[in-house]
Every structure is written in C-alpha cells, then in structure tokens.
Design an enzyme around this catalytic site. Sequence first.
Site, PDB file in Angstrom:
ATOM      1  N   CYS A  21      57.971  53.311  29.573  1.00 29.95           N
ATOM      2  CA  CYS A  21      57.967  53.913  30.767  1.00 29.95           C
ATOM      3  C   CYS A  21      59.616  54.039  31.103  1.00 29.95           C
ATOM      4  O   CYS A  21      60.667  53.618  30.718  1.00 29.95           O
ATOM      5  CB  CYS A  21      56.780  54.126  31.521  1.00 29.95           C
ATOM      6  SG  CYS A  21      57.642  52.721  32.290  1.00 29.95           S
TER       7      CYS A  21
ATOM      8  N   ARG B 246      53.082  52.562  34.737  1.00 32.89           N
ATOM      9  CA  ARG B 246      52.318  52.878  33.233  1.00 32.89           C
ATOM     10  C   ARG B 246      52.626  52.049  32.170  1.00 32.89           C
ATOM     11  O   ARG B 246      52.181  51.967  31.342  1.00 32.89           O
ATOM     12  CB  ARG B 246      52.992  54.375  32.858  1.00 32.89           C
ATOM     13  CG  ARG B 246      52.838  54.929  33.849  1.00 32.89           C
ATOM     14  CD  ARG B 246      53.104  56.952  33.610  1.00 32.89           C
ATOM     15  NE  ARG B 246      54.918  56.561  33.689  1.00 32.89           N
ATOM     16  CZ  ARG B 246      55.520  57.140  33.504  1.00 32.89           C
ATOM     17  NH1 ARG B 246      55.397  58.843  33.383  1.00 32.89           N
ATOM     18  NH2 ARG B 246      57.150  57.174  34.043  1.00 32.89           N
TER      19      ARG B 246
ATOM     20  N   ASP C 281      53.450  60.421  36.209  1.00 38.98           N
ATOM     21  CA  ASP C 281      54.222  58.866  36.562  1.00 38.98           C
ATOM     22  C   ASP C 281      53.789  58.501  38.796  1.00 38.98           C
ATOM     23  O   ASP C 281      53.265  59.201  39.067  1.00 38.98           O
ATOM     24  CB  ASP C 281      55.720  58.422  37.124  1.00 38.98           C
ATOM     25  CG  ASP C 281      56.013  57.533  37.817  1.00 38.98           C
ATOM     26  OD1 ASP C 281      55.468  56.795  37.510  1.00 38.98           O
ATOM     27  OD2 ASP C 281      57.230  57.967  37.582  1.00 38.98           O
TER      28      ASP C 281
HETATM   29  P1  4NP Z   1      56.686  53.993  35.248  1.00 37.71           P
HETATM   30  O1  4NP Z   1      56.935  54.242  36.479  1.00 37.71           O
HETATM   31  O2  4NP Z   1      58.107  54.152  35.447  1.00 37.71           O
HETATM   32  O3  4NP Z   1      55.631  54.402  35.506  1.00 37.71           O
HETATM   33  O4  4NP Z   1      57.632  51.955  35.784  1.00 37.71           O
HETATM   34  C1  4NP Z   1      58.207  54.119  38.472  1.00 37.71           C
HETATM   35  C2  4NP Z   1      58.257  53.035  39.048  1.00 37.71           C
HETATM   36  C3  4NP Z   1      59.713  52.598  39.254  1.00 37.71           C
HETATM   37  C4  4NP Z   1      60.613  54.053  39.691  1.00 37.71           C
HETATM   38  C5  4NP Z   1      59.925  55.423  39.019  1.00 37.71           C
HETATM   39  C6  4NP Z   1      58.994  56.051  38.255  1.00 37.71           C
HETATM   40  N1  4NP Z   1      62.107  54.036  40.180  1.00 37.71           N
HETATM   41  O5  4NP Z   1      62.486  55.638  40.166  1.00 37.71           O
HETATM   42  O6  4NP Z   1      61.708  53.338  40.587  1.00 37.71           O
END
Ligand code: 4NP
Length: 155
Positions: free
Chosen positions: A7, A13, A123
């Site tokens: 991800c 995710r 997300d």
């Molecule tokens: P992930 O979610 O891609 O599902 O782990 C996110 C977690 C943090 C961030 C973006 C997406 N962030 O910008 O910090």
Amino acid sequence: MKILMVCLGNICRSPMAEGIMRSKVKLHDLNIMVDSCGTAAYHIGEAPDFRAQQTLKKHQTDISGLKGRQFTVNDFDEFDLIFTMDESNYNNIIALARTEADKKKVEMIMNTVYSGENISVPDPYYGGKEGFDHTYKMLDLACDYILNDYGLVVP
Ligand code: 4NP
C-alpha cells in the site's frame, strides 16, 4: 510461494492484508511466506496504525509486531506475487519493474475477486473505525480468492 502486500504507508491496508493472509496460511497449514511494504517512506519502522491493530484483534490476529518498510526493486526477485491495494500503488510499482516478468507478478488485489474492474481498497487512514472494518471485509474476501485461484486451498 512468497506473497507481498503493498500500500502507500504500510501502516493500514497492507499490514492488515499481511495479517489476514498469515492467519489463513496458519489455519490451512500452507507453505506460504507473506510480507507487506509501502511505496512511500513516511512510516518506516513504525507498527501498524492502532485502528488496524484493533480491527485485526477482533478477528484473533495480532499484527502489533509488524514494522513498516518501503518497497525495493529487490522485492521483484524475492516475491512470486505482489498485490497492491490501489491503482496508485499499482502504477508506482509497475514504474519500478525492470522486465515483463517483474510486471507479471503485480496485480491490484481486488482484481482477484472482481477481475479486470480495477477496484481500489479505499485508504482508511483519514476516516473512522468503520473504514477499517470495510477494509477488513474486502481483504478477507480477496485473500480467500487468492488461495483458491492458486489452488492453495481446496474449496
Ligand atoms: P496505508 O494508509 O497506505 O493503507 O498504510 C496510509 C497511511 C499513512 C499515510 C497515507 C496512507 N500517510 O500519508 O501518512
């Protein structure tokens, strides 16, 4: 068989996908190694988001010990299958592929359920707890399809 879940941040995710798949691997006593990573470097070394941990805990799966890491080109050599959570992750990983063989390993995870529809796992990071339950349901379904698709679990 080695499976990599990808991800953006590797704290919501993809660690959830890793935990879900690991618990199915254990349940069915399969010889599959599962890992996860992010395309971005924001959360290297961090444990999964607390909401992701809590959601998996409801399903008797502990992901508190996982640590965020970033995708590297070496992962194309290490893994047989690379599943991305959304289209942006997919495009970022494909852009790093060195060969057609690398590209063939990469698929958006929901295409294992809804072939060719390019549905993204939303997300949940900026939303509430419900988003994490929704993520869980999508990934639980996808992991079942992956195991069936590759003949790893006899239905
Ligand atoms: P992930 O979610 O891609 O599902 O782990 C996110 C977690 C943090 C961030 C973006 C997406 N962030 O910008 O910090």
